[in-house]
Design an enzyme around this catalytic site. Structure first.
Site, PDB file in Angstrom:
ATOM      1  N   GLU A  97       0.843  -1.198   0.000  1.00  0.00           N
ATOM      2  CA  GLU A  97       0.000   0.000   0.000  1.00  0.00           C
ATOM      3  C   GLU A  97       0.880   1.250   0.000  1.00  0.00           C
ATOM      4  O   GLU A  97       2.021   1.223   0.461  1.00  0.00           O
ATOM      5  CB  GLU A  97      -0.918  -0.073   1.240  1.00  0.00           C
ATOM      6  CG  GLU A  97      -1.837   1.085   1.477  1.00  0.00           C
ATOM      7  CD  GLU A  97      -2.832   1.390   0.369  1.00  0.00           C
ATOM      8  OE1 GLU A  97      -2.404   1.550  -0.799  1.00  0.00           O
ATOM      9  OE2 GLU A  97      -4.031   1.521   0.660  1.00  0.00           O
ATOM     10  N   ASP A  98       0.340   2.334  -0.533  1.00  0.00           N
ATOM     11  CA  ASP A  98       1.104   3.581  -0.556  1.00  0.00           C
ATOM     12  C   ASP A  98       1.100   4.267   0.810  1.00  0.00           C
ATOM     13  O   ASP A  98       2.134   4.666   1.326  1.00  0.00           O
ATOM     14  CB  ASP A  98       0.585   4.539  -1.646  1.00  0.00           C
ATOM     15  CG  ASP A  98      -0.925   4.777  -1.587  1.00  0.00           C
ATOM     16  OD1 ASP A  98      -1.609   4.190  -0.711  1.00  0.00           O
ATOM     17  OD2 ASP A  98      -1.424   5.544  -2.425  1.00  0.00           O
ATOM     18  N   ASP A 101      -3.865   5.887   6.352  1.00  0.00           N
ATOM     19  CA  ASP A 101      -4.312   7.136   6.942  1.00  0.00           C
ATOM     20  C   ASP A 101      -5.307   6.788   8.053  1.00  0.00           C
ATOM     21  O   ASP A 101      -4.900   6.451   9.161  1.00  0.00           O
ATOM     22  CB  ASP A 101      -4.922   7.959   5.798  1.00  0.00           C
ATOM     23  CG  ASP A 101      -5.336   9.347   6.187  1.00  0.00           C
ATOM     24  OD1 ASP A 101      -4.733   9.904   7.106  1.00  0.00           O
ATOM     25  OD2 ASP A 101      -6.263   9.906   5.563  1.00  0.00           O
ATOM     26  N   PHE A 150      -0.905  16.319   4.027  1.00  0.00           N
ATOM     27  CA  PHE A 150      -1.292  15.670   2.775  1.00  0.00           C
ATOM     28  C   PHE A 150      -0.083  15.582   1.851  1.00  0.00           C
ATOM     29  O   PHE A 150       0.485  16.591   1.455  1.00  0.00           O
ATOM     30  CB  PHE A 150      -2.441  16.416   2.090  1.00  0.00           C
ATOM     31  CG  PHE A 150      -3.090  15.555   1.057  1.00  0.00           C
ATOM     32  CD1 PHE A 150      -4.053  14.617   1.411  1.00  0.00           C
ATOM     33  CD2 PHE A 150      -2.706  15.632  -0.275  1.00  0.00           C
ATOM     34  CE1 PHE A 150      -4.622  13.777   0.460  1.00  0.00           C
ATOM     35  CE2 PHE A 150      -3.268  14.800  -1.234  1.00  0.00           C
ATOM     36  CZ  PHE A 150      -4.230  13.877  -0.860  1.00  0.00           C
ATOM     37  N   ARG A 163       1.599  12.132  -9.167  1.00  0.00           N
ATOM     38  CA  ARG A 163       2.006  10.751  -8.896  1.00  0.00           C
ATOM     39  C   ARG A 163       3.437  10.486  -9.366  1.00  0.00           C
ATOM     40  O   ARG A 163       4.137   9.653  -8.811  1.00  0.00           O
ATOM     41  CB  ARG A 163       1.082   9.755  -9.621  1.00  0.00           C
ATOM     42  CG  ARG A 163      -0.315   9.684  -9.064  1.00  0.00           C
ATOM     43  CD  ARG A 163      -1.037   8.492  -9.670  1.00  0.00           C
ATOM     44  NE  ARG A 163      -2.479   8.544  -9.499  1.00  0.00           N
ATOM     45  CZ  ARG A 163      -3.136   8.120  -8.411  1.00  0.00           C
ATOM     46  NH1 ARG A 163      -2.473   7.612  -7.399  1.00  0.00           N
ATOM     47  NH2 ARG A 163      -4.446   8.204  -8.348  1.00  0.00           N
TER      48      ARG A 163
HETATM   49  P1  IMP Z   1      -7.429   5.363   4.655  1.00  0.00           P
HETATM   50  O1  IMP Z   1      -8.531   4.413   4.296  1.00  0.00           O
HETATM   51  O2  IMP Z   1      -7.954   6.589   5.327  1.00  0.00           O
HETATM   52  O3  IMP Z   1      -6.325   4.719   5.434  1.00  0.00           O
HETATM   53  O4  IMP Z   1      -6.891   5.947   3.301  1.00  0.00           O
HETATM   54  C1  IMP Z   1      -5.932   5.361   2.572  1.00  0.00           C
HETATM   55  C2  IMP Z   1      -5.924   5.917   1.170  1.00  0.00           C
HETATM   56  O5  IMP Z   1      -6.217   7.315   1.149  1.00  0.00           O
HETATM   57  C3  IMP Z   1      -4.551   5.795   0.564  1.00  0.00           C
HETATM   58  O6  IMP Z   1      -4.388   4.557  -0.073  1.00  0.00           O
HETATM   59  C4  IMP Z   1      -4.498   6.970  -0.373  1.00  0.00           C
HETATM   60  O7  IMP Z   1      -5.067   6.613  -1.612  1.00  0.00           O
HETATM   61  C5  IMP Z   1      -5.366   8.022   0.287  1.00  0.00           C
HETATM   62  N1  IMP Z   1      -4.558   8.996   1.072  1.00  0.00           N
HETATM   63  C6  IMP Z   1      -4.521   9.126   2.417  1.00  0.00           C
HETATM   64  N2  IMP Z   1      -3.673  10.105   2.796  1.00  0.00           N
HETATM   65  C7  IMP Z   1      -3.161  10.598   1.661  1.00  0.00           C
HETATM   66  C8  IMP Z   1      -2.180  11.629   1.402  1.00  0.00           C
HETATM   67  O8  IMP Z   1      -1.611  12.299   2.279  1.00  0.00           O
HETATM   68  N3  IMP Z   1      -1.907  11.848   0.088  1.00  0.00           N
HETATM   69  C9  IMP Z   1      -2.489  11.144  -0.934  1.00  0.00           C
HETATM   70  N4  IMP Z   1      -3.390  10.176  -0.726  1.00  0.00           N
HETATM   71  C10 IMP Z   1      -3.723   9.900   0.561  1.00  0.00           C
HETATM   72 MG    MG Z   2      -3.959   3.781  -1.847  1.00  0.00          MG
END
Ligand code: IMP
Ligand code: MG
Length: 175
Positions: A97-98, A101, A150, A163
């Site tokens: 995963e990238d 959050d 962010f 990206r």
């Molecule tokens: P989560 O479900 O809130 O953990 O969100 C995860 C997804 O939100 C990641 O896979 C990203 O696609 C997106 N995301 C969360 N934070 C960022 C950020 O700081 N920059 C870009 N994408 C983010």
């Molecule tokens: Mg993602």
């Protein structure tokens, strides 16, 4: 509003850390094969760099889930947009995963993938914002913990842009 990107983690630092994590994964999976699952699209750059440096046999599959629109806030909605091509039965699965959050995307994904009978299921992320966690997830490999900002680059986007930046940066807005 004007946007600019401030460098948070330079390319060399990111690449070096990915090499370290790849080494750790190669040691942990010694004698086994690892099945990498890339969560599209953000994890593509990380997945490639990581996979190139893993020394045990690797197979790969791709999955796309939606959690964010063209905004910087989580919608809380997680939907499978593209499912995996291959079954997971008996495989040593490592989700790539990238960024984690709120943790909503990953806790949901782990729950679905666990039901597909993998031999093991682990999680590897390039970035983690631990302060933002709402749904608890166990992260097995983390390249960097970052503050609640962010970020873009190295696969991560803001409204589908940035990206391709070779580093991790913070988007800053001004009038
Ligand atoms: P989560 O479900 O809130 O953990 O969100 C995860 C997804 O939100 C990641 O896979 C990203 O696609 C997106 N995301 C969360 N934070 C960022 C950020 O700081 N920059 C870009 N994408 C983010
Ligand atoms: Mg993602």
């Amino acid at each position: 509003m004007k946007e600019k990107v401030r460098i948070l983690l330079p390319e060399q630092e990111v690449d070096q850390r990915i090499a370290e994590i790849a080494k750790q994964i190669s040691d942990d999976y010694a004698g086994k094969e690892v099945h990498l699952i890339c969560v599209l699209k953000g994890a593509v750059f990380f997945m490639c760099e990581l996979a190139k440096r893993i020394t045990v046999p690797v197979s790969m599959d791709f999955m796309s889930v939606s959690s964010y629109g063209n905004d910087t806030k989580s919608s809380g909605v997680v939907k499978i947009v593209k499912d995996l091509d291959e079954p997971l039965d008996g495989k040593n699965v490592l989700i790539v995963e990238d960024i984690i959050d709120s943790g909503r995307t990953l806790s949901y994904l782990m729950e679905i993938l666990e039901k597909r009978n993998p031999a093991s299921l682990r999680l590897c992320t390039l970035l983690d914002k631990p302060e933002r966690r709402i749904s608890q997830v166990v992260v097995d490999y983390t390249c960097f913990n970052i503050p609640d900002e962010f970020v873009v680059g190295y696969g991560l986007d803001y409204a589908q842009r940035y990206r391709n930046l070779p580093f991790i940066g913070v988007v800053e807005f001004s009038d």
